[in-house]
Every structure is written in structure tokens, then in C-alpha cells.
Design an enzyme around this catalytic site. Structure first.
Site, PDB file in Angstrom:
ATOM      1  N   HIS A   1      -6.030   2.712  -0.060  1.00 38.48           N
ATOM      2  CA  HIS A   1      -6.077   3.941  -1.135  1.00 38.48           C
ATOM      3  C   HIS A   1      -5.500   3.574  -2.494  1.00 38.48           C
ATOM      4  O   HIS A   1      -4.416   3.800  -2.540  1.00 38.48           O
ATOM      5  CB  HIS A   1      -5.226   4.959  -0.416  1.00 38.48           C
ATOM      6  CG  HIS A   1      -5.835   5.497   0.804  1.00 38.48           C
ATOM      7  ND1 HIS A   1      -6.830   6.824   0.750  1.00 38.48           N
ATOM      8  CD2 HIS A   1      -5.905   5.128   2.063  1.00 38.48           C
ATOM      9  CE1 HIS A   1      -6.972   7.139   1.907  1.00 38.48           C
ATOM     10  NE2 HIS A   1      -6.583   6.251   2.821  1.00 38.48           N
TER      11      HIS A   1
ATOM     12  N   CYS B   1     -11.267   3.801   1.877  1.00 42.76           N
ATOM     13  CA  CYS B   1     -11.166   4.125   3.259  1.00 42.76           C
ATOM     14  C   CYS B   1     -12.380   4.582   3.807  1.00 42.76           C
ATOM     15  O   CYS B   1     -13.214   4.148   4.123  1.00 42.76           O
ATOM     16  CB  CYS B   1      -9.677   4.813   3.346  1.00 42.76           C
ATOM     17  SG  CYS B   1      -9.092   4.888   4.859  1.00 42.76           S
TER      18      CYS B   1
ATOM     19  N   GLU C   1      -5.652   5.049  -5.063  1.00 38.33           N
ATOM     20  CA  GLU C   1      -5.461   6.240  -5.888  1.00 38.33           C
ATOM     21  C   GLU C   1      -4.008   6.836  -5.476  1.00 38.33           C
ATOM     22  O   GLU C   1      -3.571   7.836  -5.918  1.00 38.33           O
ATOM     23  CB  GLU C   1      -6.602   7.296  -5.519  1.00 38.33           C
ATOM     24  CG  GLU C   1      -6.235   8.142  -4.115  1.00 38.33           C
ATOM     25  CD  GLU C   1      -6.736   7.190  -2.864  1.00 38.33           C
ATOM     26  OE1 GLU C   1      -7.243   6.115  -3.050  1.00 38.33           O
ATOM     27  OE2 GLU C   1      -6.685   7.942  -1.745  1.00 38.33           O
TER      28      GLU C   1
HETATM   29  N1  GLN Z   1      -9.637   6.788  10.072  1.00 36.18           N
HETATM   30  C1  GLN Z   1     -10.532   7.543   9.181  1.00 36.18           C
HETATM   31  C2  GLN Z   1     -11.943   7.504   9.520  1.00 36.18           C
HETATM   32  O1  GLN Z   1     -12.159   6.482  10.444  1.00 36.18           O
HETATM   33  C3  GLN Z   1     -10.345   6.914   7.745  1.00 36.18           C
HETATM   34  C4  GLN Z   1      -8.686   7.261   7.378  1.00 36.18           C
HETATM   35  C5  GLN Z   1      -8.829   7.198   5.729  1.00 36.18           C
HETATM   36  O2  GLN Z   1      -9.894   7.532   4.948  1.00 36.18           O
HETATM   37  N2  GLN Z   1      -7.563   7.266   5.256  1.00 36.18           N
HETATM   38  O3  GLN Z   1     -12.726   7.926   8.986  1.00 36.18           O
END
Ligand code: GLN
Length: 215
Positions: A179, A87, A181
Site C-alpha cells: 500500500h 493490493c 498510499e
Molecule cells: N486480501 C484482499 C483480497 O484478496 C486484499 C487486501 C488489500 O487490498 N489490502 O482482495
């Protein structure tokens, strides 16, 4: 899994500035690796690989930038240390960010759009077929996730969702928009360990003979 070239369980650092770093460490334990929380550049010493967890990439940019930690991570990345970004971690590893923000650690020849799924579908779960993980689909949790807008020629797309790449690999770097994890399915972490073993860099260890763990 491919045969281990590392002598003992690999030590994988997990950036512990924010986000689900404890869950990553638990997932690593499930696949036989030792996780280590990384808060300062010193914690990077002797690691075999690094996980960049989710969180808020703007916070990571600020906190990691001020402390010099992101710069130290970028140096390790440039030296070929395997990394898994999830992410926000995918955002850190991208060479290009849609909208023109400056890239951070870089290394993956991809363009990433932050918060790409918009407000309506900001967070959702789905089943993903990922050939590299076997026949059983993977439950994927997306939280204000990015997607991959475009990939360079050396990037392997591991998974797509609704026509967008959401998991990629390029050499020693793996990244997911979701994610892995946050479920108890450790197959993404297992795939990262395979990638790490294939790209093991024992000469980077700060202690001991090349390839021999002394602690
Ligand atoms: N929206 C976050 C960003 O742009 C990422 C979200 C996440 O890591 N769950 O950094």
C-alpha cells in the site's frame, strides 16, 4: 521525472468503492496530480489514468460487477488508459488468479495469489529496494496482501520480497502488492505519473481538442 506531455496537471481517477482512496488522492496531490473519486462510470469521463486501491477484491467484484463499473474500467484498460493497482487493485489487473477464480479487469500478464502470506504474516511492513525509485529503500506496508506467482515475458518486475515479485509494470499498467498510499513517501505515485505521461492518450479525453484541457 520525464518531461510532461500532458497540458496541465493530469487528472487521475481513484476507484472509491472501498479502501484507502482518500490517501491515494493525497499522494497524488503530493506529486502534482489531481485525484478524482470514481463511484460511477460517468466519473471516468476525461480521466488521464486510474488508481485501483486495496480493499477486498471479492467486494469489488460484487459491487463493481453489479453497477457495471468494472466493465467500464475494463474497457478503458483495453483502450490503453494507464492504471495503478495496489493490493486488491493488483488482483483486479491480473490476467490469472491462483486457485482458478475468474480474472476481473485484466491486462497484466501475471498470476496472482490472494492472501498469499497466510495468517501468521497477514500484515507486515518492510523496507524494499526498488531500483526504479532510486537508492533509498521504500517502506512497504502489506495488508493481507497477494504476491505474484509468475510473470509473462513483457512484465518488468520492479520489486521482490522474499523471492516473490511484489511490484510490477507492463506498458501503462503498474501494480504493487503493498500500500504505497499509507506512507508519506510518494515515489510509487511519481513513478505511476511518469508511466502515465509516457503513455498519455489525449485522444480519449471526452472534452476539447486532443491534448488540450478545456476546464
Ligand atoms: N486480501 C484482499 C483480497 O484478496 C486484499 C487486501 C488489500 O487490498 N489490502 O482482495
Amino acid at each position: 521525472m520525464s518531461p510532461a506531455r500532458l497540458p496541465g496537471p493530469p487528472v487521475v481517477g481513484v476507484l472509491a468503492i472501498q479502501g484507502a482512496f482518500r490517501e491515494h488522492i493525497a499522494s497524488l496531490a503530493r506529486v502534482g496530480a489531481e485525484g478524482r473519486e470514481v463511484r460511477t462510470s460517468k466519473d471516468l469521463d476525461g480521466i488521464d489514468g486510474l488508481i485501483l486501491p486495496g480493499g477486498e477484491s471479492t467486494t469489488l467484484r460484487l459491487a463493481g460487477g453489479e453497477s457495471g463499473l468494472l466493465e467500464a474500467v475494463a474497457e478503458l484498460r483495453a483502450a490503453g488508459v494507464p492504471m495503478l493497482g495496489t493490493c486488491a487493485g493488483m488482483i483486479l489487473l491480473a490476467d490469472r488468479l491462483s486457485g482458478g477464480s475468474a480474472p476481473m479487469i485484466r491486462g497484466l500478464d501475471i498470476e496472482v495469489r490472494r492472501n498469499a502470506y497466510g495468517r501468521q504474516r497477514a500484515s507486515f511492513e518492510c523496507e524494499l529496494s526498488i531500483e526504479a525509485l532510486g537508492a533509498e529503500p521504500l517502506r512497504a506496508i502489506f495488508i493481507r496482501a497477494p504476491w505474484v506467482e509468475s510473470v509473462g515475458p513483457d512484465v518488468e518486475v520492479l520489486a521482490e520480497y522474499a523471492g516473490r515479485a511484489v511490484a510490477v509494470r507492463q506498458g501503462p499498467l503498474v501494480a504493487t502488492a503493498f500500500h504505497p498510499e499509507l506512507t508519506d513517501d510518494p515515489r510509487v505515485h511519481a513513478l505511476f505519473l511518469d508511466t502515465l505521461r509516457d503513455n498519455a492518450m489525449p485522444q480519449l479525453r471526452s472534452k476539447g481538442e486532443p491534448g488540450v484541457r478545456t476546464q
